[in-house]
Design an enzyme around this catalytic site. Sequence first.
Site, mmCIF file in Angstrom:
data_model
loop_
_atom_site.group_PDB
_atom_site.id
_atom_site.type_symbol
_atom_site.label_atom_id
_atom_site.label_comp_id
_atom_site.label_asym_id
_atom_site.label_seq_id
_atom_site.Cartn_x
_atom_site.Cartn_y
_atom_site.Cartn_z
ATOM 1 N NE ARG A 59 -4.074 1.924 0.847
ATOM 2 C CZ ARG A 59 -5.060 2.285 0.035
ATOM 3 N NH1 ARG A 59 -5.073 1.881 -1.233
ATOM 4 N NH2 ARG A 59 -6.055 3.026 0.460
ATOM 5 C CB THR A 103 -8.853 -0.375 -8.248
ATOM 6 O OG1 THR A 103 -8.685 0.901 -7.615
ATOM 7 C CG2 THR A 103 -8.327 -1.463 -7.333
ATOM 8 C CG ASN A 144 -8.054 6.462 -5.023
ATOM 9 O OD1 ASN A 144 -8.901 5.611 -4.795
ATOM 10 N ND2 ASN A 144 -8.199 7.706 -4.618
ATOM 11 C CG ASP A 194 -8.439 5.371 -0.631
ATOM 12 O OD1 ASP A 194 -9.506 5.845 -1.033
ATOM 13 O OD2 ASP A 194 -7.899 4.377 -1.155
ATOM 14 C CB SER A 226 -7.163 -0.081 1.214
ATOM 15 O OG SER A 226 -7.591 -0.735 0.045
ATOM 16 C CB SER A 227 -12.570 -0.719 0.233
ATOM 17 O OG SER A 227 -12.958 0.377 0.988
ATOM 18 N N GLY A 255 -13.514 -1.340 -7.338
ATOM 19 C CA GLY A 255 -14.839 -0.741 -7.137
ATOM 20 C C GLY A 255 -14.964 0.159 -5.937
ATOM 21 N N GLY A 256 -13.855 0.719 -5.445
ATOM 22 C CA GLY A 256 -13.923 1.683 -4.341
ATOM 23 C C GLY A 256 -14.586 1.077 -3.127
HETATM 24 O O1 DON Z 1 -7.914 1.279 -1.713
HETATM 25 C C1 DON Z 1 -9.089 1.565 -1.957
HETATM 26 O O2 DON Z 1 -10.023 1.180 -1.300
HETATM 27 C C2 DON Z 1 -9.391 2.427 -3.159
HETATM 28 N N1 DON Z 1 -8.266 3.279 -3.477
HETATM 29 C C3 DON Z 1 -9.787 1.560 -4.320
HETATM 30 C C4 DON Z 1 -10.218 2.395 -5.502
HETATM 31 C C5 DON Z 1 -11.021 1.662 -6.499
HETATM 32 O O3 DON Z 1 -11.316 0.490 -6.373
HETATM 33 C C6 DON Z 1 -11.457 2.481 -7.658
HETATM 34 N N2 DON Z 1 -12.182 1.672 -8.596
HETATM 35 N N3 DON Z 1 -13.244 1.405 -8.781
#
Ligand code: DON
Length: 554
Positions: A91, A361, A381, A403, A432-433, A452-453
């Site tokens: 990370r 991502t 991100n 984040d 993070s997720s 997917g954030g």
């Molecule tokens: O680490 C995380 O949770 C985010 N930076 C992930 C971002 C992400 O999955 C964007 N895409 N859909």
Amino acid sequence: MYLLRLLCLSFCLGFNPVWASEHDVAVATAHPLATQAGIEILQQGGNAFDAAVAVTAALAVVEPAGSGLGGGGFWLLHQAETNKDIMLDGREMAPGKASADMYLNKQGEFEQSRSLNGPLAAGIPGVPAGIVYLSKHYGKLPLKQSLAPAIRYALEGFAAGQHYTDMARFRLPVLKQYAASRQQFLKDGQVPSAGTIIKQPDLANTLNSIAEQGKAGFYQGEIAERLVQAVQQHGGIWTLDDLQRYEVKLRQPIKGHYQGYTITSATLPSSGGIVMVNALNQLSAFDLADTDITQKRHLVIEAMRRAYRDRSRFLGDADFVAIPDYLTSVDYGKQLSDTIDPVHATPSSDVADKAIEGEDTTHFSILDSQGNRVAATLSVNYPFGSGFVAQGTGVLLNDEMDDFSASSGAANVYGLVGNEANAIAPYKRPLSSMTPTFVENDDELLITGTPGGSRIISMVLLSVLDFVEGKTAQAIVAAPRYHHQYLPDEVQVESVGFSEQELNALKQRGHHINPLSRQYGDMHIIIQDKHNGTLSAASDPRGEGQATVTTLKK
Ligand code: DON
């Protein structure tokens, strides 16, 4: 449920399962060229870890909107020989000059453009250190060999696909702003048309530097100096010391149990495993197999609400803040499930006080013929990260600093609110997720994950529930998705896959339904039948990925 999947494989699809030979392998990634890179390295005698190095580097070249050398991620590993699971934490890390209020204006308001665009938004990247570590400590082949496909793609170019052009359009204003980004990703300052060949000679040079010098080829010397100079010239705060200090960390994954299956998933600084196991522990109190679809969705939404509530209240980088140890305990799950009304939605305001997270991502899954596995979710991100390429390096920097919780109660780009635990501090890693996950019992194994954030965790949770129910790999990645993240108090449902009647049934129970105008996620999974070794793999129909199961030539 294992039998159900076996029967379905044989009859639903109208073919008999192929009995796998001991040379069968599977690779599922977001881009056909990345999948081919993985297979190529396996074919050359590499193991799953060498293939993961090849895929990570290839994705950095051919899917720059999603991940890259300027980003970070988590590689969840299972080593067959030692029967051990480990998470490689690559990370991003906040630079030494970062501070809690660095994205606030004079009035104390959060200025999100600064944590999303340009080099001030970038954490110190972890992907280069990750691939070097993975190759050195787990791989069989020289790093140079595993990086060769990516270097080839960078030099010879790849054809921009629809995903590339859509994302470049979305991030055009910031990509246009920086000369090196313009040159690398655009054509005459505009989005290139689909099919345009994108060559990245500077990136090939940086990959070569890593291939030759290992970690020092990125974090020290010429490449490091160019990175720091470019960042500082454009308002960023990186120093050579920050780069030199960067280390991957080995973490014990989160473990949980659900319906006789063992779950192995990402731990902090990812919230993914904790939030998912917390939700599964709540759901253990109910018999989901024996409920109708509305009742099942209701219970899953309520479990998501409570698990994401705990995310926003408690979670951050465990090297910096104390995290309660009961969040994944069975007893705590039971306590939470006792608060679920079997019929009505609980407003999020009623579960408060026991203070969340576009499409980018990337995730990939690999299983080799020895049983070594990798589930990796990697990120810059936001699509194309910060939009900033450091001149002379080909490296596109992340905007993972978004984040963090820029101030208490301020939502990040995924609508996630956090608090002190996830406040910015020097050298800290943002919460993070990302949720790379293994699920297994004596009969079968699932390797899963997705971008997917904030919705990553709920998507992986749904994939676990579908797997336990006996669905096939294709059905799992294609299933319609719904999501609740505590705040905002709404159920986000995909634009496809839910009937009016089904949504009304949830509304009647008090759920606020937010129908999205699109679908989301890009899941790449592998399922193994442990009895006969049969492999099946699937790539999300929403994306452009490729899942390949093949028998290696001897
Ligand atoms: O680490 C995380 O949770 C985010 N930076 C992930 C971002 C992400 O999955 C964007 N895409 N859909």
